[in-house]
Design a protein around this motif. Structure first.
Motif, PDB file in Angstrom:
ATOM      1  N   VAL A 113     -23.416  14.793 -19.687  1.00  0.00           N
ATOM      2  CA  VAL A 113     -22.338  13.877 -19.319  1.00  0.00           C
ATOM      3  C   VAL A 113     -21.003  14.441 -19.777  1.00  0.00           C
ATOM      4  N   PHE A 146     -17.442  12.853 -20.053  1.00  0.00           N
ATOM      5  CA  PHE A 146     -16.873  11.508 -19.991  1.00  0.00           C
ATOM      6  C   PHE A 146     -15.447  11.518 -20.519  1.00  0.00           C
ATOM      7  N   TRP A 176     -19.894   3.422 -19.030  1.00  0.00           N
ATOM      8  CA  TRP A 176     -20.985   3.960 -19.843  1.00  0.00           C
ATOM      9  C   TRP A 176     -22.187   3.020 -19.842  1.00  0.00           C
ATOM     10  N   SER A 196     -24.684   3.594 -17.032  1.00  0.00           N
ATOM     11  CA  SER A 196     -25.621   4.696 -17.257  1.00  0.00           C
ATOM     12  C   SER A 196     -26.682   4.323 -18.287  1.00  0.00           C
TER      13      SER A 196
END
Length: 395
Positions: free
Chosen positions: A12, A14, A248, A251
Motif C-alpha cells: 500500500v 497511502f 483505509w 481496505s
C-alpha cells in the motif's frame, strides 16, 4: 474458534501524491505493458487518468487504455479487455477507479492468463484459474475493498446474473490510496461506499464463533470509527483526516483481517447481488435495503451477538432483562443510521416502487441457483428463507 491462515500480500502506498509512485511500483512487480483500466467519469474529469498515464510514460512503462466500466461491471467489457490485452501483449492490469473497475480488471487478468477457458466459468464454479496477470489499483472510491482482497464480482448481461469469485491469485500487487482523490465523491456515493465496507465487516461479525475476541474487538472498533467519520465527511467533503479514515477502513474491512477465526456469512451480499442484477442499483444501497430484514430473520440464531453489536457498535443501552428488545433496538439503530446518511432500509425505498411477487421468485431462483444451493452461515438459508427475507424487505 476456527483455525485460520492469514494472507494479505498487497503493498500500500497511502497519502497525498501517492500516485507519483505508480511507474516504479508497476516495474517493481514485473509490468512492462499495462492495461490502464477505468470507468470514464471521475477519473477522467479529475485529471487523475491523464496524470497516471503521464507518470507511466515518464517512468518508461508502455500502456494501452480501456474505459467504460460501470457500476456492477459487465462481462461484455471484460471480454473486450481480454481481447485487447491479448492483441497488445499486456502483462499487467492497472485499475484506476473504485471496486467495479478493480473487479473488472481482475476478471480480465484471469481471462488473459487462461486463454483456453471462458472467464465466466470461473464465476460459475465450473473451472478454476491456474494463474492471473498481476493486478494493481489507483483507488478513487473507497467501498468494495477490492484493492486488497481476493474477490471480484461481475454481471453477465445475458440474464442479468451477478456472481462473485474469490481466489488468492487475484490479490492486487499494490494499491495506491490518496484521500484527496475522494474529496469530490457525491454524498450518495460516499454513503453507499461506507455501507458496503461496514457490511463487509458485519458479514464476518455475525457468526456462531464467539471465541476469537480480538477479531471481534477489532471489528467493533473499525465499525464505530466508520460511523463517526462518515458524518464528518458528509458535512465537510474535504476533511482529509476523516476521508483518510474511511479510505483505509474500506481496505481493512475486506482484506481478511476482521474474519480471522470465525465462519463468515455473506448471505446479505448474495441476496443483494440479485437486486443489483435485476435493477442495476448501487451495491451499497442494495445492502442497506436487505440487511435489516436479514437481521430480524436470523437474530435468534445467536441473539447474544446481536445484543453485543447493539451495545458496542450502535450505542444502545443494554436491557439485561430483555435481550431480544436490545437486539431489535440495535437493528433499528442501524436503520436510523442508514436514513441519516441517505441510504434506504427496504426495497421500495431502493427502487422507488413495490417489488412484485414474480420479481421476488426470480431473485430467489437465481440466488438459489435454480433451487439447488443455499447461502449464509449464521443461518443457512434455503430458497424458502430467501423468499421470506425478500418479502420482509419489500417495505
Amino acid at each position: 474458534m476456527k483455525d485460520f491462515e492469514y494472507y494479505a500480500p498487497t503493498e500500500v502506498a497511502f497519502g497525498e501524491n501517492a500516485e507519483e509512485q505508480v511507474a516504479a511500483l508497476v516495474k517493481k512487480y514485473g509490468g512492462t505493458k499495462v492495461l490502464l483500466h477505468y470507468g470514464g467519469k471521475s477519473a477522467v474529469r479529475s485529471g487523475l487518468l491523464d496524470k497516471v498515464g503521464s507518470l507511466l510514460k515518464q517512468g518508461g512503462v508502455d500502456f494501452v487504455s480501456l474505459g467504460g466500466v460501470v457500476p456492477n461491471p459487465r462481462l461484455s467489457l471484460v471480454h473486450q479487455g481480454i481481447s485487447l490485452c491479448q492483441q497488445e501483449g499486456v502483462d499487467f492490469i492497472l485499475a484506476v477507479g473504485g471496486g467495479s473497475v478493480i473487479d473488472s480488471g481482475k476478471a480480465i487478468a484471469m481471462g488473459v492468463a487462461n486463454p483456453d477457458e471462458e472467464v465466466w466459468n470461473f464465476y460459475l464454479g465450473k473451472s478454476v484459474p491456474q494463474k492471473a496477470l498481476p493486478v494493481a489499483s489507483v483507488l478513487t472510491i473507497p467501498a468494495a475493498g477490492s484493492e486488497m482482497s481476493e474477490s471480484t464480482v461481475v454481471t453477465n448481461e445475458d440474464g442479468g446474473v451477478k456472481l462473485g469469485y474469490s481466489n488468492d491469485i487475484l490479490r492486487p500487487k499494490f494499491a495506491i490510496m490518496n484521500p484527496r482523490r475522494t474529496f469530490t465523491l457525491p454524498p450518495y456515493q460516499t454513503a453507499a461506499g461506507v455501507t458496503d465496507m461496514m457490511m463487509h465487516i458485519m458479514e464476518r461479525y455475525f457468526t456462531h464463533d464467539d471465541d476469537m475476541d480480538l477479531t471481534t474487538d477489532l471489528a467493533e472498533t473499525v465499525m464505530k470509527r466508520i460511523r463517526t467519520a462518515v458524518f464528518d465527511v458528509l458535512q465537510n467533503p474535504e476533511d482529509y483526516r476523516q476521508r483518510a479514515q474511511i479510505m483505509w477502513a474500506g481496505s481493512v474491512a475486506h482484506w481478511g483481517l476482521l474474519g480471522m477465526g470465525v465462519e463468515e456469512d455473506w448471505a446479505t451480499h448474495q441476496l443483494e447481488h440479485e437486486l443489483s442484477g435485476m435493477f442495476d442499483v448501487t451495491h451499497g444501497a442494495g445492502l442497506a435495503a436487505i440487511w435489516p430484514s436479514w437481521a430480524r430473520y436470523t437474530m435468534h440464531e445467536n441473539l447474544s451477538r446481536f445484543v453485543r453489536f447493539a451495545v458496542n457498535v450502535m450505542d444502545v443501552p443494554n436491557d439485561f432483562t430483555d435481550p431480544e428488545a436490545t437486539a431489535l433496538k440495535g437493528i433499528q439503530a442501524v436503520e436510523r443510521f442508514y436514513h441519516a446518511i441517505g441510504m434506504p432500509i427496504n426495497i421500495r425505498e431502493l427502487i422507488g416502487r413495490d417489488i412484485t411477487d414474480e420479481e421476488i421468485q426470480e431473485m430467489v431462483r437465481k440466488c438459489s441457483r435454480n433451487y439447488t444451493a443455499t447461502c449464509g452461515a449464521l443461518k443457512v438459508l434455503q430458497a424458502s428463507d430467501m423468499e421470506q427475507i425478500y418479502k420482509m424487505a419489500r417495505g
